[in-house]
Design a protein around this motif. Structure first.
Motif, PDB file in Angstrom:
ATOM      1  N   UNK A  30      20.793  23.462 -19.729  1.00  0.00           N
ATOM      2  CA  UNK A  30      19.857  23.024 -18.399  1.00  0.00           C
ATOM      3  C   UNK A  30      20.124  23.121 -17.885  1.00  0.00           C
ATOM      4  N   UNK A  31      19.341  23.533 -16.537  1.00  0.00           N
ATOM      5  CA  UNK A  31      19.567  23.334 -15.209  1.00  0.00           C
ATOM      6  C   UNK A  31      19.524  22.214 -14.505  1.00  0.00           C
ATOM      7  N   UNK A  32      21.001  21.754 -13.849  1.00  0.00           N
ATOM      8  CA  UNK A  32      20.610  20.833 -13.594  1.00  0.00           C
ATOM      9  C   UNK A  32      20.380  20.081 -12.165  1.00  0.00           C
ATOM     10  N   UNK A  33      19.806  19.178 -11.828  1.00  0.00           N
ATOM     11  CA  UNK A  33      18.744  19.234 -10.899  1.00  0.00           C
ATOM     12  C   UNK A  33      19.764  18.213  -9.456  1.00  0.00           C
ATOM     13  N   UNK A  34      19.082  18.325  -8.081  1.00  0.00           N
ATOM     14  CA  UNK A  34      19.063  18.457  -6.811  1.00  0.00           C
ATOM     15  C   UNK A  34      19.701  16.834  -7.131  1.00  0.00           C
ATOM     16  N   UNK A  35      20.575  16.331  -5.933  1.00  0.00           N
ATOM     17  CA  UNK A  35      21.176  14.716  -6.260  1.00  0.00           C
ATOM     18  C   UNK A  35      20.445  14.120  -5.258  1.00  0.00           C
ATOM     19  N   UNK A 127      12.893  -1.139  18.181  1.00  0.00           N
ATOM     20  CA  UNK A 127      13.920  -0.788  16.768  1.00  0.00           C
ATOM     21  C   UNK A 127      14.889   0.369  16.752  1.00  0.00           C
ATOM     22  N   UNK A 128      15.319  -0.018  16.299  1.00  0.00           N
ATOM     23  CA  UNK A 128      16.941   1.319  16.365  1.00  0.00           C
ATOM     24  C   UNK A 128      16.816   1.918  15.304  1.00  0.00           C
ATOM     25  N   UNK A 129      17.105   3.063  14.719  1.00  0.00           N
ATOM     26  CA  UNK A 129      17.136   3.597  13.542  1.00  0.00           C
ATOM     27  C   UNK A 129      18.340   5.002  13.622  1.00  0.00           C
ATOM     28  N   UNK A 130      18.892   4.996  12.117  1.00  0.00           N
ATOM     29  CA  UNK A 130      19.650   5.958  12.382  1.00  0.00           C
ATOM     30  C   UNK A 130      19.051   7.879  11.247  1.00  0.00           C
ATOM     31  N   UNK A 131      18.893   8.080  12.035  1.00  0.00           N
ATOM     32  CA  UNK A 131      17.906   9.789  11.006  1.00  0.00           C
ATOM     33  C   UNK A 131      18.717  11.249  10.930  1.00  0.00           C
ATOM     34  N   UNK A 132      18.519  11.410   9.905  1.00  0.00           N
ATOM     35  CA  UNK A 132      18.712  12.744   9.502  1.00  0.00           C
ATOM     36  C   UNK A 132      19.081  13.281   8.457  1.00  0.00           C
ATOM     37  N   UNK A 133      19.791  14.437   7.734  1.00  0.00           N
ATOM     38  CA  UNK A 133      20.627  14.810   6.526  1.00  0.00           C
ATOM     39  C   UNK A 133      21.539  14.463   5.979  1.00  0.00           C
ATOM     40  N   UNK A 134      21.865  15.034   5.009  1.00  0.00           N
ATOM     41  CA  UNK A 134      23.018  14.301   4.135  1.00  0.00           C
ATOM     42  C   UNK A 134      22.764  16.295   3.307  1.00  0.00           C
ATOM     43  N   UNK A 135      24.419  16.140   3.723  1.00  0.00           N
ATOM     44  CA  UNK A 135      24.669  17.648   3.603  1.00  0.00           C
ATOM     45  C   UNK A 135      25.738  17.534   1.929  1.00  0.00           C
ATOM     46  N   UNK A 136      25.043  17.879   1.111  1.00  0.00           N
ATOM     47  CA  UNK A 136      26.118  17.887  -0.696  1.00  0.00           C
ATOM     48  C   UNK A 136      26.283  19.328  -1.112  1.00  0.00           C
ATOM     49  N   UNK A 137      27.765  19.117  -1.425  1.00  0.00           N
ATOM     50  CA  UNK A 137      27.638  19.979  -2.635  1.00  0.00           C
ATOM     51  C   UNK A 137      28.475  19.849  -3.876  1.00  0.00           C
ATOM     52  N   UNK A 138      27.469  20.738  -4.833  1.00  0.00           N
ATOM     53  CA  UNK A 138      28.047  20.363  -6.261  1.00  0.00           C
ATOM     54  C   UNK A 138      28.455  22.000  -6.719  1.00  0.00           C
ATOM     55  N   UNK A 139      29.423  22.199  -6.733  1.00  0.00           N
ATOM     56  CA  UNK A 139      29.581  23.574  -7.264  1.00  0.00           C
ATOM     57  C   UNK A 139      29.293  24.312  -5.973  1.00  0.00           C
ATOM     58  N   UNK A 140      28.973  25.287  -6.352  1.00  0.00           N
ATOM     59  CA  UNK A 140      28.874  26.663  -5.384  1.00  0.00           C
ATOM     60  C   UNK A 140      27.230  26.241  -4.866  1.00  0.00           C
ATOM     61  N   UNK A 141      27.160  25.268  -5.179  1.00  0.00           N
ATOM     62  CA  UNK A 141      25.232  24.487  -4.586  1.00  0.00           C
ATOM     63  C   UNK A 141      25.196  23.774  -3.591  1.00  0.00           C
ATOM     64  N   UNK A 142      25.096  24.184  -2.207  1.00  0.00           N
ATOM     65  CA  UNK A 142      24.632  23.210  -1.819  1.00  0.00           C
ATOM     66  C   UNK A 142      23.313  22.160  -0.600  1.00  0.00           C
ATOM     67  N   UNK A 143      23.087  21.577  -1.495  1.00  0.00           N
ATOM     68  CA  UNK A 143      21.937  20.477  -0.562  1.00  0.00           C
ATOM     69  C   UNK A 143      21.679  19.882   0.046  1.00  0.00           C
ATOM     70  N   UNK A 144      20.574  19.546   0.958  1.00  0.00           N
ATOM     71  CA  UNK A 144      20.535  18.519   2.135  1.00  0.00           C
ATOM     72  C   UNK A 144      19.140  17.078   1.746  1.00  0.00           C
ATOM     73  N   UNK A 145      19.945  15.635   2.136  1.00  0.00           N
ATOM     74  CA  UNK A 145      19.081  14.715   1.744  1.00  0.00           C
ATOM     75  C   UNK A 145      18.246  14.241   3.188  1.00  0.00           C
ATOM     76  N   UNK A 146      17.486  14.699   3.623  1.00  0.00           N
ATOM     77  CA  UNK A 146      16.671  13.999   4.697  1.00  0.00           C
ATOM     78  C   UNK A 146      17.444  12.152   4.438  1.00  0.00           C
ATOM     79  N   UNK A 147      17.302  11.653   5.200  1.00  0.00           N
ATOM     80  CA  UNK A 147      17.708   9.840   5.900  1.00  0.00           C
ATOM     81  C   UNK A 147      16.778   9.886   6.460  1.00  0.00           C
ATOM     82  N   UNK A 148      17.258   8.211   6.437  1.00  0.00           N
ATOM     83  CA  UNK A 148      15.517   7.252   7.884  1.00  0.00           C
ATOM     84  C   UNK A 148      16.050   5.921   7.588  1.00  0.00           C
ATOM     85  N   UNK A 149      16.485   4.594   8.092  1.00  0.00           N
ATOM     86  CA  UNK A 149      16.436   3.496   7.813  1.00  0.00           C
ATOM     87  C   UNK A 149      16.810   2.832   9.926  1.00  0.00           C
ATOM     88  N   UNK A 150      16.207   2.081   9.902  1.00  0.00           N
ATOM     89  CA  UNK A 150      15.683   1.121  10.820  1.00  0.00           C
ATOM     90  C   UNK A 150      16.386  -0.780  11.144  1.00  0.00           C
TER      91      UNK A 150
END
Length: 280
Positions: A30-35, A127-150
């Motif tokens: 079964x195909x695994x979903x993204x993190x 308001x002070x915030x950090x925002x951007x993307x997380x780069x996650x690698x699982x085997x040959x697969x690369x995913x990006x996860x957006x994040x933002x918190x203030x």
């Protein structure tokens, strides 16, 4: 029907059942979903009148083994991007097990002296915030996860110079010692670094003393730094009419100057009367 035909049909049936049985027992992939980003928070580790250190804390959960490689981010203050960067993380995670991570960024959140003056007059919070993307690698697969918190913090406020205390000691009909204690009031919930406090003291409109104090000093949060200044009023410093001046029992004085620090230069001007006491 001959026995040979019956045997052939039985052999074919057994072979078919074996084939079907083999297909049924083969594993199905079964195909695994993204993190996923399952928790996040921004906290202000420290704050100054012009800069702040911000920590971003998060949690990533995946359905396969992987590594959280890095975070590409922007630091945002008062709706404006003040810094961009990339933080190497290298945090491994196992299937179904949340992996915690964090990174910090220190940057000025004030663009310049005019911006600091505006924020000080505005009051409230920023308001002070950090925002951007997380780069996650699982085997040959690369995913990006957006994040933002203030996080909201109190706006920086400029210091205020006051007369903390003032007294005059009369040593003779022609000599008075004025003891002036200038106060630099810090209205912020964090320490305030000073570069200098200048002063020019006049008595009855005649300049008598000037100088600089408070160099490279720090005033504690919500406190007042006190800086003593001594002024001698004599015939030599004020002039031949000093006896008549002192005989009045009170001396009109004024003091002006400026307090300097990171991105601020605040002028002040204070005046009043010094009541004279008899020194023993």
């Amino acid at each position: 029907m001959s026995s040979v035909n019956r045997s052939n049909r039985l052999l074919a049936l057994v072979s078919l059942l074996f084939t079907l049985s083999g297909c049924a027992s083969a594993p199905v992939r079964s195909a695994s979903g993204p993190p996923a980003l399952t928790a996040q928070e921004t906290a202000v580790v420290s704050q100054g009148i012009t800069d702040a250190t911000v920590r971003y804390t998060g949690q990533v959960t995946g359905s396969a083994t992987g590594v959280l490689e890095r975070a590409d981010y922007e630091l945002v203050a008062d709706g404006q991007v003040v810094k961009t960067g990339s933080a190497k993380l290298g945090v491994p995670f196992a299937p179904g097990t949340p992996a915690d991570f964090s990174f910090e960024e220190k940057s000025s959140y004030v663009k310049g002296p005019e911006d600091l003056t505006r924020l000080s007059a505005q009051g409230g919070t920023v308001l002070i915030a950090l925002r951007g993307t997380l780069v996650v690698r699982s085997g040959e697969r690369e995913d990006t996860l957006p994040f933002a918190a203030s996080r909201a913090v109190r706006v920086p406020r400029l210091p205020v110079v006051i007369v903390e205390s003032l007294d005059g000691a009369r040593y003779s009909p022609e000599e008075v010692q004025i003891n002036l204690r200038l106060g630099v009031r810090n209205p912020n919930p964090f320490p305030l670094r000073l570069e200098s406090l200048t002063y020019q003291v006049a008595v009855a409109d005649r300049p008598l003393e000037e100088g600089t104090t408070g160099q490279a000093d720090t005033v504690d949060a919500s406190a007042t730094g006190v800086y003593p200044v001594e002024v001698a009023v004599t015939a030599q410093s004020w002039g031949p009419g000093v006896k008549a001046l002192i005989s009045k029992g009170a001396l009109p004085f004024s003091v002006k100057g400026e307090v300097k620090g990171p991105m601020f230069q605040v002028p002040y001007s204070l005046k009043g009367d010094v009541k004279l006491n008899v020194s023993r």
